[in-house]
Design a protein around this motif. Structure first.
Motif, PDB file in Angstrom:
ATOM      1  N   THR A   1      48.474   4.356 -15.185  1.00 14.02           N
ATOM      2  CA  THR A   1      48.060   4.134 -13.792  1.00 14.02           C
ATOM      3  C   THR A   1      48.571   5.230 -12.865  1.00 14.02           C
ATOM      4  OG1 THR A   1      50.003   2.765 -13.262  1.00 14.02           O
ATOM      5  CG2 THR A   1      48.078   1.636 -14.196  1.00 14.02           C
ATOM      6  N   MET A   2      49.536   6.013 -13.326  1.00 16.19           N
ATOM      7  CA  MET A   2      50.110   7.079 -12.502  1.00 16.19           C
ATOM      8  C   MET A   2      49.312   8.375 -12.583  1.00 16.19           C
ATOM      9  SD  MET A   2      54.150   6.545 -13.484  1.00 16.19           S
ATOM     10  CE  MET A   2      54.661   7.760 -12.263  1.00 16.19           C
ATOM     11  N   VAL A   3      48.386   8.463 -13.509  1.00 19.46           N
ATOM     12  CA  VAL A   3      47.667   9.716 -13.773  1.00 19.46           C
ATOM     13  C   VAL A   3      46.338   9.725 -13.024  1.00 19.46           C
ATOM     14  CG1 VAL A   3      46.668  11.194 -15.545  1.00 19.46           C
ATOM     15  CG2 VAL A   3      48.762   9.888 -16.032  1.00 19.46           C
ATOM     16  N   GLN A   4      46.101  10.786 -12.265  1.00 11.40           N
ATOM     17  CA  GLN A   4      44.893  10.907 -11.466  1.00 11.40           C
ATOM     18  C   GLN A   4      44.133  12.183 -11.829  1.00 11.40           C
ATOM     19  OE1 GLN A   4      46.072  10.755  -7.363  1.00 11.40           O
ATOM     20  NE2 GLN A   4      47.100   8.780  -7.565  1.00 11.40           N
ATOM     21  N   GLU A   5      42.865  12.196 -11.485  1.00 11.28           N
ATOM     22  CA  GLU A   5      41.981  13.335 -11.745  1.00 11.28           C
ATOM     23  C   GLU A   5      42.609  14.637 -11.235  1.00 11.28           C
ATOM     24  OE1 GLU A   5      37.772  14.541 -12.780  1.00 11.28           O
ATOM     25  OE2 GLU A   5      38.762  12.595 -12.932  1.00 11.28           O
ATOM     26  N   GLY A   6      42.561  15.665 -12.080  1.00 12.82           N
ATOM     27  CA  GLY A   6      43.010  16.990 -11.681  1.00 12.82           C
ATOM     28  C   GLY A   6      44.489  17.262 -11.850  1.00 12.82           C
ATOM     29  N   MET A   7      45.255  16.268 -12.265  1.00 10.74           N
ATOM     30  CA  MET A   7      46.696  16.472 -12.427  1.00 10.74           C
ATOM     31  C   MET A   7      47.003  17.326 -13.650  1.00 10.74           C
ATOM     32  SD  MET A   7      48.322  12.707 -11.512  1.00 10.74           S
ATOM     33  CE  MET A   7      50.013  13.291 -11.628  1.00 10.74           C
ATOM     34  N   ALA A   8      48.136  18.009 -13.599  1.00  9.87           N
ATOM     35  CA  ALA A   8      48.690  18.689 -14.766  1.00  9.87           C
ATOM     36  C   ALA A   8      49.908  17.888 -15.211  1.00  9.87           C
ATOM     37  CB  ALA A   8      49.098  20.120 -14.436  1.00  9.87           C
ATOM     38  N   ILE A   9      49.837  17.311 -16.407  1.00 13.63           N
ATOM     39  CA  ILE A   9      50.908  16.436 -16.870  1.00 13.63           C
ATOM     40  C   ILE A   9      51.531  16.980 -18.156  1.00 13.63           C
ATOM     41  CG2 ILE A   9      49.707  14.467 -15.852  1.00 13.63           C
ATOM     42  CD1 ILE A   9      49.280  13.471 -18.790  1.00 13.63           C
TER      43      ILE A   9
ATOM     44  N   LYS B   1      58.756  27.561 -19.407  1.00 14.61           N
ATOM     45  CA  LYS B   1      59.316  28.201 -18.210  1.00 14.61           C
ATOM     46  C   LYS B   1      58.245  28.826 -17.332  1.00 14.61           C
ATOM     47  CE  LYS B   1      63.946  29.182 -20.018  1.00 14.61           C
ATOM     48  NZ  LYS B   1      64.915  30.229 -20.418  1.00 14.61           N
ATOM     49  N   GLN B   2      57.055  29.053 -17.902  1.00  8.48           N
ATOM     50  CA  GLN B   2      55.966  29.672 -17.148  1.00  8.48           C
ATOM     51  C   GLN B   2      55.020  28.647 -16.522  1.00  8.48           C
ATOM     52  OE1 GLN B   2      54.165  33.084 -19.387  1.00  8.48           O
ATOM     53  NE2 GLN B   2      55.560  32.465 -21.016  1.00  8.48           N
ATOM     54  N   LEU B   3      55.266  27.368 -16.747  1.00  8.39           N
ATOM     55  CA  LEU B   3      54.328  26.327 -16.341  1.00  8.39           C
ATOM     56  C   LEU B   3      54.891  25.467 -15.206  1.00  8.39           C
ATOM     57  CD1 LEU B   3      53.168  25.207 -19.898  1.00  8.39           C
ATOM     58  CD2 LEU B   3      52.045  26.837 -18.349  1.00  8.39           C
ATOM     59  N   HIS B   4      53.970  24.857 -14.459  1.00  7.73           N
ATOM     60  CA  HIS B   4      54.332  23.981 -13.342  1.00  7.73           C
ATOM     61  C   HIS B   4      53.517  22.701 -13.464  1.00  7.73           C
ATOM     62  CE1 HIS B   4      56.404  27.422 -11.573  1.00  7.73           C
ATOM     63  NE2 HIS B   4      55.334  28.125 -11.877  1.00  7.73           N
ATOM     64  N   LEU B   5      54.193  21.586 -13.718  1.00  9.16           N
ATOM     65  CA  LEU B   5      53.532  20.311 -13.980  1.00  9.16           C
ATOM     66  C   LEU B   5      53.748  19.338 -12.820  1.00  9.16           C
ATOM     67  CD1 LEU B   5      54.739  19.883 -17.669  1.00  9.16           C
ATOM     68  CD2 LEU B   5      52.609  20.927 -16.877  1.00  9.16           C
ATOM     69  N   ASP B   6      52.756  18.487 -12.604  1.00  5.77           N
ATOM     70  CA  ASP B   6      52.903  17.444 -11.583  1.00  5.77           C
ATOM     71  C   ASP B   6      53.898  16.380 -12.037  1.00  5.77           C
ATOM     72  OD1 ASP B   6      50.943  18.329  -9.590  1.00  5.77           O
ATOM     73  OD2 ASP B   6      49.472  17.943 -11.171  1.00  5.77           O
ATOM     74  N   VAL B   7      53.779  15.979 -13.289  1.00  9.63           N
ATOM     75  CA  VAL B   7      54.660  14.930 -13.803  1.00  9.63           C
ATOM     76  C   VAL B   7      54.836  15.113 -15.308  1.00  9.63           C
ATOM     77  CG1 VAL B   7      52.717  13.328 -14.082  1.00  9.63           C
ATOM     78  CG2 VAL B   7      55.050  12.422 -13.941  1.00  9.63           C
TER      79      VAL B   7
ATOM     80  N   MET C   1      61.474  19.134 -18.427  1.00  6.82           N
ATOM     81  CA  MET C   1      61.892  18.529 -17.157  1.00  6.82           C
ATOM     82  C   MET C   1      61.960  19.562 -16.046  1.00  6.82           C
ATOM     83  SD  MET C   1      64.824  15.796 -18.382  1.00  6.82           S
ATOM     84  CE  MET C   1      65.059  15.169 -16.705  1.00  6.82           C
ATOM     85  N   ALA C   2      62.451  20.748 -16.350  1.00  6.81           N
ATOM     86  CA  ALA C   2      62.571  21.799 -15.338  1.00  6.81           C
ATOM     87  C   ALA C   2      61.210  22.263 -14.844  1.00  6.81           C
ATOM     88  CB  ALA C   2      63.351  22.977 -15.913  1.00  6.81           C
ATOM     89  N   SER C   3      60.181  22.113 -15.673  1.00  3.81           N
ATOM     90  CA  SER C   3      58.838  22.573 -15.300  1.00  3.81           C
ATOM     91  C   SER C   3      58.055  21.546 -14.485  1.00  3.81           C
ATOM     92  CB  SER C   3      58.040  22.934 -16.557  1.00  3.81           C
ATOM     93  OG  SER C   3      57.662  21.767 -17.268  1.00  3.81           O
ATOM     94  N   ALA C   4      58.577  20.331 -14.367  1.00  2.10           N
ATOM     95  CA  ALA C   4      57.828  19.242 -13.739  1.00  2.10           C
ATOM     96  C   ALA C   4      58.422  18.851 -12.391  1.00  2.10           C
ATOM     97  CB  ALA C   4      57.806  18.027 -14.662  1.00  2.10           C
TER      98      ALA C   4
END
Length: 262
Positions: free
Chosen positions: A89-97, A169-175, A204-207
């Motif tokens: 339920t926490m995941v929405q369209e377009g997110m990077a997880i 280390k090169q990535l950026h995640l929403d959750v 964890m560091a990427s999120a």
């Protein structure tokens, strides 16, 4: 089941698996966890097994045993499904997880495979395969992007090590949805694999936020390597069988505690 038969079954399970949990033994033997704990205490006095947090192990064996994916995927399936449904339920369209390796995160992947279009970063071969083959009308229909990071493969089908860590280390995640081997008031979230702990910390560091997915049997279990302290999790989703003491400790330390199905 008579005590002698229970003791024999417990010894067989410990010799076969090296590390067993009280909850699994109780289900196997059809008795209460308290009965299993008393049996383990009696067996420890004779030197046949050694007590650990939440279970038993071979005497003198380090807390580094890592059960394989096939075994873990058959355990506590209802609880893992409930946690997965809540997490979905926490995941929405377009997110990077991010989905770390594990059977509870694999259960979440099954909920998401036909869901919204998202980008999934994972170090789990099983999860990547699920997204590739599991969509009901084929992978192209829903258009989710799956990034499988590389590394050394563990018994739980996680890819870990320097390559995995460098990629994250090169990535950026929403959750990040993080599976763990154990959780404990003092040790925090742990794993029996040193390289997996390092990779999970990089995850964890990427999120922007970390959501730990852990069923009740993980409480009191301590692996050799720490991933994070309890207060480093933004949320924790567990099942309704988690005990009152564990709920109190987690509620005091984790920013938000969710009980699936409650």
């Amino acid at each position: 089941m008579l005590q002698a038969a229970r003791h024999s079954a417990i010894i067989d399970a410990v010799q076969r698996e090296r590390v067993v949990r009280v909850s699994d033994l109780a289900q196997l033997l059809g008795v209460s966890p308290m009965t299993v704990r008393r049996d383990i205490e009696a067996l420890e006095e004779t030197g046949r097994v050694e007590r650990i947090h939440g279970g038993a192990k071979l005497p003198g064996d380090a807390s580094t045993h890592e059960p394989g994916f096939e075994l873990k995927s058959t355990q506590l399936t209802d609880e893992k499904h409930a946690i997965a449904v809540e997490a979905a339920t926490m995941v929405q369209e377009g997110m990077a997880i991010g989905l770390s390796a594990g059977t509870t995160t694999w259960a979440l992947a099954k909920e998401l495979v036909n869901g919204p279009r998202i980008t999934v970063v994972t170090n789990s071969v099983r999860i990547a395969d699920l997204f590739h083959h599991g969509a009901s009308s084929g992978p192209a229909r829903f258009g989710s992007t799956v990034i499988l990071i590389g590394g050394e493969r563990t018994p739980s089908d996680a890819l870990v090590g320097p390559i995995a860590t460098a990629s994250l280390k090169q990535l950026h995640l929403d959750v990040l949805f993080l599976g763990v081997h154990g959780m404990d008031a003092q040790a925090g979230f742990t794993t029996p694999n040193l390289l997996e702990a390092e990779t999970d910390r990089a995850f964890m560091a990427s999120a922007r936020s970390t959501v730990v997915l852990a069923d009740h049997s993980k409480w009191g279990v301590v692996g050799i390597a720490s991933i994070a302290q309890l207060e480093e999790a933004d949320e924790l989703i567990t099942d309704s069988l988690l005990g009152d003491d564990a709920r109190r400790v987690l509620a005091e330390n984790v920013a938000r505690l969710r009980i699936a199905g409650a």
